[in-house]
Design an enzyme around this catalytic site. Structure first.
Site, mmCIF file in Angstrom:
data_model
loop_
_atom_site.group_PDB
_atom_site.id
_atom_site.type_symbol
_atom_site.label_atom_id
_atom_site.label_comp_id
_atom_site.label_asym_id
_atom_site.label_seq_id
_atom_site.Cartn_x
_atom_site.Cartn_y
_atom_site.Cartn_z
ATOM 1 N N ASN A 9 0.858 -1.189 0.000
ATOM 2 C CA ASN A 9 0.000 0.000 0.000
ATOM 3 C C ASN A 9 0.895 1.240 0.000
ATOM 4 O OD1 ASN A 9 -1.825 2.024 0.413
ATOM 5 N ND2 ASN A 9 -2.490 1.326 2.433
ATOM 6 N N LYS A 11 0.002 4.238 -0.217
ATOM 7 C CA LYS A 11 -0.674 5.386 0.415
ATOM 8 C C LYS A 11 -0.485 6.644 -0.461
ATOM 9 C CE LYS A 11 -0.216 3.041 4.798
ATOM 10 N NZ LYS A 11 -0.093 3.088 6.237
ATOM 11 N N HIS A 97 -9.649 1.084 4.887
ATOM 12 C CA HIS A 97 -8.315 1.179 5.488
ATOM 13 C C HIS A 97 -8.387 2.058 6.737
ATOM 14 C CE1 HIS A 97 -4.167 2.330 6.195
ATOM 15 N NE2 HIS A 97 -3.870 1.171 5.634
ATOM 16 N N GLU A 99 -6.689 4.416 7.831
ATOM 17 C CA GLU A 99 -6.546 5.863 7.636
ATOM 18 C C GLU A 99 -7.829 6.485 7.089
ATOM 19 O OE1 GLU A 99 -2.937 5.241 5.535
ATOM 20 O OE2 GLU A 99 -2.054 4.636 7.446
ATOM 21 N N GLU A 169 -5.338 -5.009 10.492
ATOM 22 C CA GLU A 169 -4.295 -4.007 10.686
ATOM 23 C C GLU A 169 -4.554 -3.266 11.997
ATOM 24 O OE1 GLU A 169 -2.312 -2.698 6.811
ATOM 25 O OE2 GLU A 169 -4.216 -1.660 6.812
ATOM 26 N N GLY A 175 2.556 2.201 10.782
ATOM 27 C CA GLY A 175 3.487 3.321 10.646
ATOM 28 C C GLY A 175 4.205 3.677 11.928
ATOM 29 N N SER A 215 3.494 -2.237 10.255
ATOM 30 C CA SER A 215 4.948 -2.326 10.404
ATOM 31 C C SER A 215 5.508 -3.691 10.011
ATOM 32 C CB SER A 215 5.369 -1.941 11.826
ATOM 33 O OG SER A 215 4.965 -0.609 12.111
HETATM 34 P P1 13P Z 1 3.000 0.323 7.668
HETATM 35 O O1 13P Z 1 3.541 -0.971 7.060
HETATM 36 O O2 13P Z 1 3.744 1.528 7.204
HETATM 37 O O3 13P Z 1 2.881 0.210 9.147
HETATM 38 O O4 13P Z 1 1.513 0.500 7.095
HETATM 39 C C1 13P Z 1 0.633 -0.558 7.169
HETATM 40 C C2 13P Z 1 -0.575 -0.237 6.389
HETATM 41 O O5 13P Z 1 -1.357 0.622 6.760
HETATM 42 C C3 13P Z 1 -0.797 -0.959 5.133
HETATM 43 O O6 13P Z 1 -2.051 -0.721 4.617
#
Ligand code: 13P
Length: 253
Positions: A9, A11, A97, A99, A169, A175, A215
């Protein structure tokens, strides 16, 4: 046997040059990894989906959109339909997701409409679920994840749900560098699979793929993938470096 699935992803990262460059490097690097042993997808920002899809057209790597709107067409300024995504070569789409839930404010009800529209439009949705740190501390993980799955899949038949991939997740792991332990991931995935068995049937629950995200990196991919119910990884930060993403694909294959 569930085929491992690794999705990157991106983002709101990359640009017109680096998105295509990264796609090409991932395609080249994954040639040595048998495509029958792992499903690989990348999720670029909307504006680069088409050029990335073209760059990947001769490869086995799938393209996944990061979001979709539930209406099929009309006066919905700024939104993108499932048919449009399918038209430019997308196979998968992320729905809900963390976010989008916690930064943009998407609700379970909206996410449910997106999952349904994605399936009707011929896309394969990846429904993302996961608890906040405060919810984990309050021992609410199971209740939150169960609610997100039940509401996210509400009204969908078992046949339709067989098109869905789930991504667990935990929000506190996204992150932050704080990965869930393999045991924490396994516990949540086991809960989700049992929930799906109860909502639909054992066969569907056995076949559906449940990815872990938060992560995930080359150095923890193998131990996460070693868990019985972890079928793949949804990778954020580490998917932005082709070498790291390829190392994760190799660990999952
Ligand atoms: P990170 O791997 O940066 O923690 O992000 C995970 C994520 O949100 C994947 O959709």
């Amino acid at each position: 046997m569930r085929k491992p699935f690794v999705a990157g992803n991106w983002k709101m990262n990359t640009d017109s040059h680096s998105s295509v460059d990264m796609a090409k490097r991932i395609a080249l690097g994954s040639l040595e990894i048998a495509s029958h042993s792992v499903t690989v997808a990348v999720c670029p920002p909307f504006v680069y989906l088409q050029t990335v899809a073209k760059a990947l057209s001769a490869s086995s790597i799938a393209v996944c959109a990061q979001d979709v709107y539930y209406e099929s067409k009309g006066a919905f300024t700024g939104e993108v339909s499932a048919a449009m995504l399918k038209d430019i070569g997308c196979t998968y789409v992320l729905c809900g997701h963390s976010e989008r839930r916690h930064v943009i404010g998407e609700t379970d009800e909206l996410i449910n409409k997106k999952v349904a529209a994605a399936i009707s439009g011929g896309l394969l949705p990846i429904l993302c679920v996961g608890e906040l740190l405060s919810e984990r501390k309050a021992l609410q993980t199971s209740a939150v994840v169960s609610r997100q799955i039940k509401n996210g899949l509400a009204g969908l038949s078992a046949e339709k749900v067989s098109a869905v991939t789930i991504a667990y997740e935990p929000v506190w792991a996204i992150g932050t560098g704080l990965t869930a332990t393999p045991q924490q991931a396994q516990e949540a995935h086991d809960l989700i699979r049992k929930l799906l068995a109860g909502m639909y049937n054992g066969k569907l629950a056995e076949e559906i793929r449940i990815l872990y995200g938060g992560s995930a990196r080359p150095d923890n991919a193998e131990e996460l993938m070693a868990q019985d119910d972890v079928d793949g990884l949804l990778v954020g930060g580490a998917s932005l470096k082709a070498e790291d993403f390829l190392a994760i694909i190799r660990a999952a294959a």
